[in-house]
Design a protein around this motif. Structure first.
Motif, PDB file in Angstrom:
ATOM      1  N   VAL A  90       0.560  -1.433   0.112  1.00 51.51           N
ATOM      2  CA  VAL A  90       0.436  -0.149  -0.166  1.00 51.51           C
ATOM      3  C   VAL A  90       1.108   1.423   0.194  1.00 51.51           C
ATOM      4  O   VAL A  90       0.572   2.038  -1.105  1.00 51.51           O
ATOM      5  N   GLU A  91       2.130   1.540   0.287  1.00 51.95           N
ATOM      6  CA  GLU A  91       2.957   2.698   0.947  1.00 51.95           C
ATOM      7  C   GLU A  91       3.640   2.589  -0.343  1.00 51.95           C
ATOM      8  O   GLU A  91       3.567   4.398  -0.885  1.00 51.95           O
ATOM      9  N   TYR A  92       4.179   1.841  -1.239  1.00 53.62           N
ATOM     10  CA  TYR A  92       4.200   1.521  -2.418  1.00 53.62           C
ATOM     11  C   TYR A  92       3.099   1.968  -3.542  1.00 53.62           C
ATOM     12  O   TYR A  92       3.902   2.126  -4.848  1.00 53.62           O
ATOM     13  N   ASN A  93       2.308   2.186  -3.175  1.00 48.70           N
ATOM     14  CA  ASN A  93       1.506   3.056  -3.985  1.00 48.70           C
ATOM     15  C   ASN A  93      -0.237   3.726  -3.500  1.00 48.70           C
ATOM     16  O   ASN A  93      -1.027   3.756  -3.691  1.00 48.70           O
ATOM     17  N   THR A  94       0.681   4.425  -3.046  1.00 49.42           N
ATOM     18  CA  THR A  94       0.126   5.714  -2.289  1.00 49.42           C
ATOM     19  C   THR A  94      -1.179   6.373  -3.324  1.00 49.42           C
ATOM     20  O   THR A  94      -2.121   6.719  -3.094  1.00 49.42           O
ATOM     21  N   LYS A  95      -0.727   6.525  -3.984  1.00 48.41           N
ATOM     22  CA  LYS A  95      -1.528   7.224  -5.426  1.00 48.41           C
ATOM     23  C   LYS A  95      -2.651   6.473  -5.417  1.00 48.41           C
ATOM     24  O   LYS A  95      -4.127   7.207  -5.627  1.00 48.41           O
ATOM     25  N   ASP A  96      -2.861   5.267  -5.376  1.00 48.38           N
ATOM     26  CA  ASP A  96      -3.982   3.877  -5.513  1.00 48.38           C
ATOM     27  C   ASP A  96      -4.363   3.722  -4.515  1.00 48.38           C
ATOM     28  O   ASP A  96      -5.948   3.154  -4.519  1.00 48.38           O
ATOM     29  N   PHE A  97      -3.338   3.525  -3.541  1.00 46.94           N
ATOM     30  CA  PHE A  97      -4.433   2.411  -2.297  1.00 46.94           C
ATOM     31  C   PHE A  97      -3.973   3.090  -0.737  1.00 46.94           C
ATOM     32  O   PHE A  97      -3.287   4.210  -1.219  1.00 46.94           O
ATOM     33  N   ALA A  98      -4.783   2.710   0.292  1.00 46.16           N
ATOM     34  CA  ALA A  98      -4.850   4.008   1.042  1.00 46.16           C
ATOM     35  C   ALA A  98      -4.896   2.503   2.151  1.00 46.16           C
ATOM     36  O   ALA A  98      -6.089   1.864   1.598  1.00 46.16           O
ATOM     37  N   LEU A  99      -4.174   2.206   3.447  1.00 47.24           N
ATOM     38  CA  LEU A  99      -4.693   1.299   4.130  1.00 47.24           C
ATOM     39  C   LEU A  99      -5.409   1.861   5.557  1.00 47.24           C
ATOM     40  O   LEU A  99      -5.236   2.682   5.769  1.00 47.24           O
ATOM     41  N   VAL A 100      -6.302   1.258   5.599  1.00 45.18           N
ATOM     42  CA  VAL A 100      -7.152   1.582   6.781  1.00 45.18           C
ATOM     43  C   VAL A 100      -7.804   0.637   7.148  1.00 45.18           C
ATOM     44  O   VAL A 100      -7.621  -0.527   7.512  1.00 45.18           O
ATOM     45  N   LYS A 101      -8.345   1.113   8.328  1.00 47.96           N
ATOM     46  CA  LYS A 101      -8.295   0.504   9.654  1.00 47.96           C
ATOM     47  C   LYS A 101     -10.375   0.258  10.181  1.00 47.96           C
ATOM     48  O   LYS A 101     -10.947  -0.042  10.616  1.00 47.96           O
ATOM     49  N   THR A 102     -10.609   1.459  10.446  1.00 49.47           N
ATOM     50  CA  THR A 102     -11.985   1.875  10.384  1.00 49.47           C
ATOM     51  C   THR A 102     -13.570   1.699   8.818  1.00 49.47           C
ATOM     52  O   THR A 102     -13.180   2.157   7.994  1.00 49.47           O
ATOM     53  N   THR A 103     -14.965   2.210   9.739  1.00 50.43           N
ATOM     54  CA  THR A 103     -15.878   1.937   8.657  1.00 50.43           C
ATOM     55  C   THR A 103     -15.211   3.650   8.189  1.00 50.43           C
ATOM     56  O   THR A 103     -15.476   3.846   7.273  1.00 50.43           O
ATOM     57  N   GLN A 104     -15.304   4.135   8.984  1.00 50.77           N
ATOM     58  CA  GLN A 104     -14.799   6.104   8.431  1.00 50.77           C
ATOM     59  C   GLN A 104     -14.074   5.903   7.604  1.00 50.77           C
ATOM     60  O   GLN A 104     -14.316   6.703   6.498  1.00 50.77           O
ATOM     61  N   GLU A 105     -13.239   5.379   7.429  1.00 51.33           N
ATOM     62  CA  GLU A 105     -11.463   5.615   6.736  1.00 51.33           C
ATOM     63  C   GLU A 105     -11.820   4.640   5.124  1.00 51.33           C
ATOM     64  O   GLU A 105     -11.800   5.131   4.162  1.00 51.33           O
ATOM     65  N   ILE A 106     -12.365   4.237   5.417  1.00 48.69           N
ATOM     66  CA  ILE A 106     -13.877   3.475   4.148  1.00 48.69           C
ATOM     67  C   ILE A 106     -14.042   4.136   3.316  1.00 48.69           C
ATOM     68  O   ILE A 106     -13.732   4.619   2.281  1.00 48.69           O
ATOM     69  N   ARG A 107     -15.172   4.463   3.573  1.00 47.58           N
ATOM     70  CA  ARG A 107     -15.627   5.603   3.018  1.00 47.58           C
ATOM     71  C   ARG A 107     -15.061   7.293   2.891  1.00 47.58           C
ATOM     72  O   ARG A 107     -14.461   7.099   1.224  1.00 47.58           O
ATOM     73  N   ALA A 108     -14.038   7.286   3.392  1.00 46.97           N
ATOM     74  CA  ALA A 108     -12.962   8.774   3.240  1.00 46.97           C
ATOM     75  C   ALA A 108     -12.492   8.618   2.194  1.00 46.97           C
ATOM     76  O   ALA A 108     -12.361   9.173   0.896  1.00 46.97           O
ATOM     77  N   VAL A 109     -11.817   6.867   1.995  1.00 52.06           N
ATOM     78  CA  VAL A 109     -10.901   7.103   1.280  1.00 52.06           C
ATOM     79  C   VAL A 109     -11.492   6.436  -0.090  1.00 52.06           C
ATOM     80  O   VAL A 109     -10.937   7.231  -1.459  1.00 52.06           O
ATOM     81  N   HIS A 110     -12.347   5.882  -0.571  1.00 49.50           N
ATOM     82  CA  HIS A 110     -13.863   5.516  -1.082  1.00 49.50           C
ATOM     83  C   HIS A 110     -14.301   7.872  -2.386  1.00 49.50           C
ATOM     84  O   HIS A 110     -13.845   6.959  -3.208  1.00 49.50           O
ATOM     85  N   LYS A 111     -14.174   8.228  -1.016  1.00 47.29           N
ATOM     86  CA  LYS A 111     -14.664   9.354  -1.839  1.00 47.29           C
ATOM     87  C   LYS A 111     -13.339  10.058  -2.657  1.00 47.29           C
ATOM     88  O   LYS A 111     -13.416  10.635  -3.263  1.00 47.29           O
ATOM     89  N   GLU A 112     -12.085   9.604  -1.930  1.00 48.81           N
ATOM     90  CA  GLU A 112     -11.088  10.147  -2.567  1.00 48.81           C
ATOM     91  C   GLU A 112     -10.669  10.040  -4.440  1.00 48.81           C
ATOM     92  O   GLU A 112      -9.991  10.031  -4.820  1.00 48.81           O
ATOM     93  N   GLY A 113     -11.170   8.116  -4.059  1.00 52.45           N
ATOM     94  CA  GLY A 113     -11.729   7.966  -5.486  1.00 52.45           C
ATOM     95  C   GLY A 113     -10.054   6.320  -5.571  1.00 52.45           C
ATOM     96  O   GLY A 113      -9.926   5.960  -5.990  1.00 52.45           O
ATOM     97  N   ARG A 114      -9.659   6.415  -3.700  1.00 54.58           N
ATOM     98  CA  ARG A 114      -8.326   5.627  -4.030  1.00 54.58           C
ATOM     99  C   ARG A 114      -9.219   4.145  -3.539  1.00 54.58           C
ATOM    100  O   ARG A 114     -10.464   3.872  -2.747  1.00 54.58           O
ATOM    101  N   ILE A 115      -8.337   3.122  -3.645  1.00 54.45           N
ATOM    102  CA  ILE A 115      -9.130   1.489  -2.589  1.00 54.45           C
ATOM    103  C   ILE A 115      -8.289   1.223  -1.346  1.00 54.45           C
ATOM    104  O   ILE A 115      -7.237   0.899  -0.598  1.00 54.45           O
ATOM    105  N   ALA A 116      -9.088   1.864  -0.595  1.00 56.04           N
ATOM    106  CA  ALA A 116      -9.210   1.267   0.632  1.00 56.04           C
ATOM    107  C   ALA A 116      -8.950  -0.448   0.953  1.00 56.04           C
ATOM    108  O   ALA A 116      -9.768  -0.943   0.603  1.00 56.04           O
ATOM    109  N   SER A 117      -7.882  -0.532   2.161  1.00 58.06           N
ATOM    110  CA  SER A 117      -7.147  -1.763   1.594  1.00 58.06           C
ATOM    111  C   SER A 117      -7.389  -2.164   3.042  1.00 58.06           C
ATOM    112  O   SER A 117      -6.589  -1.303   4.283  1.00 58.06           O
TER     113      SER A 117
END
Length: 503
Positions: free
Chosen positions: A233-260
């Motif tokens: 995920v760290e090597y591909n932060t343009k497209d991925f973001a490591l998430v740990k909560t439902t709130q982070e899933i929603r936020a990353v999805h709005k950014e157009g990245r894949i919540a991992s």
């Protein structure tokens, strides 16, 4: 409903009925409700009354119809239906353009206009329903911009271990499909271009450890797999973001990245230690698959002849996962273990990559009685795409996967089914679902079925899993407020010559 008698508050009788209006009601069976005095049937669905028999009722108490108070109908009536014409000569002479008859006409015109206004959008809506696969795909694309598509299980991290020994420096996730050994491997279905084409919103990446590592280096291997997911995920932060909560899933999805997200596959990864479980959670793991195909000392897997499910320590594992806010995953467990876990867990559970046993009797699939328990628990079964778990042979199709989705929906309900393809951990995929780019085609095909609304599609795609995760977080937060402390139970000692800890 039981008639509970007159209400406690005072009731005033309606005013006397105007003789002219009463005559009109008796002789003109039109569609109006006559200002609340008669014929209050639904004009939109009922034919017109042909004759109307009216009898006066007492004004001493309000009238009740099926236990519901009626304040303003001083007449009971019943009618048969035939013609819609108002042809009373007396009525036509007396009414002219004055009094209740004029009001009735105005009301009828207004109602007819409203009905036409409502009917037009409905007709237009029917005409704009998607008819072609391309139209349905466009709708799916719009839906997945608002609601994330969440896959419950992908084994790309294990392929990274097998193919490049977890060395990511020279791994180009945008081009691995063109490189060896990825290009020729039947186990490889995932890369960045195909993930984008598949409109994936969030992915649980599997930190898998094989059963042969049990009682040996299972904990170390799991830590290494959690590490490689984190670095990927760290090597591909343009497209991925490591998430740990439902709130982070929603936020990353709005950014157009894949919540991992990280899922640990196999309870043997714990080394029979709740301290290790807590460590995995602190590193980002958000579900634990209770067993893989092998038994652990505290739970039985699918490839077992043992009838037990969870031991007392196994129940402690479930409770500690509830306390942490970690999702209980029952894929690969025996059904006795699944039933026991469903009985113990205070939070909803998932099957991260399983299908319906009634359609393919693989031990990995979920029988109907457990599907019903999942519905009661509030959990989700995320349908797997492995051909042998879908069609019980090598020649599965997209329609076979739809059959499993529809079966689980039929037994457990639309709120309890999701997607857990298992890509990169399977070597046989259904035709039409060859890799991670094909999710939208599955959803578009479902949308062709009138039984599937757009809301249903978003529930299946990811909202069901989000609901489960939110409930798991809710249980965690309530237990924290209640000051529930970490479970400190110990598993029975395993006398393992490779371990210095015998007690």
């Amino acid at each position: 409903m039981v008639n509970e008698g007159p209400p406690a508050e005072p009731w005033l009788p309606p005013p006397p009925l105007d003789p002219e209006l009463r005559h009109h009601i008796q002789n003109c069976p039109c569609r109006c409700d006559h200002m609340g005095y008669g014929n209050f049937l639904d004009y939109q669905i009922q034919p017109c009354p042909h004759e109307l028999q009216i009898r006066e009722t007492s004004f001493n108490v309000p009238q009740y119809y099926n236990g519901v108070r009626d304040y303003y109908h001083p007449y009971d009536y019943h009618s048969s239906f035939d013609s819609c014409s108002c042809s009373s000569e007396t009525d036509s002479v007396k009414a002219s353009f004055r009094g209740p008859w004029c009001v009735c006409i105005v009301v009828c015109v207004v109602v007819a206009t409203l009905a036409a206004g409502l009917g037009l959008p409905l007709a237009l809506n029917q005409k704009t329903q998607p008819q072609t696969a391309e139209e349905r795909l466009e709708i799916v694309k719009k839906l997945l911009k608002d609601a994330p598509l969440i896959d419950g299980h992908n084994d790309l991290p294990w392929n990274i271990r097998k193919f490049v020994h977890n060395k990511l420096k020279n791994l180009n996730l945008s081009a691995i499909s063109e490189e060896e050994p990825w290009a020729k491997s039947r186990w490889s279905h995932t890369d960045l271009p195909r993930l984008k084409a598949g409109l994936l919103g969030a992915q649980f990446w599997s930190a898998y450890v094989p059963c042969k590592a049990q009682h040996l280096d299972a904990v170390q291997v799991t830590l290494e797999q959690i590490d490689v997911i984190t670095r990927l995920v760290e090597y591909n932060t343009k497209d991925f973001a490591l998430v740990k909560t439902t709130q982070e899933i929603r936020a990353v999805h709005k950014e157009g990245r894949i919540a991992s997200l990280i899922g640990v596959e196999g309870g043997h990864a714990l080394g029979n230690s709740l301290a290790v479980l807590r460590t995995f959670y602190n590193l980002g793991a958000r579900y634990l698959t209770i067993t893989h195909s092998c038994d652990t000392p505290w739970a039985t897997g699918t490839n077992t002849q043992v009838q037990e499910g969870l031991s007392e320590f196994g129940k402690s594992v479930i409770k500690e996962m509830n306390r942490l806010g970690m999702i209980v995953d029952l894929s690969h467990t025996s059904m006795n273990t699944a039933r026991a876990a469903l009985n113990v867990s205070h939070a909803p559970v998932i099957f991260s990559h399983s299908s319906a046993f009634s359609l393919c009797n693989s031990s990995r699939n979920v029988p109907d009685d457990v599907l019903r328990l999942i519905a009661l628990n509030g959990g989700v079964v995320m349908v797997n795409f492995y051909s042998y778990h879908v069609a019980c042979n090598e020649t599965a199709t997209l329609q076979d996967v739809i059959d499993h989705i529809n079966h689980i929906r039929g037994v457990a309900g639309v709120d309890h089914v999701g997607i857990g393809a298992g890509y990169d951990g399977i070597n046989m995929t259904p035709s039409g679902l060859e890799d991670v780019s094909r999710y939208p085609h599955l959803l578009a095909e479902l949308l062709a079925d009138p039984a599937w609304s757009e809301k249903d599609i978003t529930s299946l795609a990811g909202l069901n899993l989000l609901r489960v995760f939110e409930k798991v977080e809710e249980v965690r937060d309530k237990w924290k407020l209640a000051d529930v402390r970490p479970v400190e139970d110990s598993a029975p000692a395993i006398h393992n010559p490779c371990s210095s800890l015998y007690s």
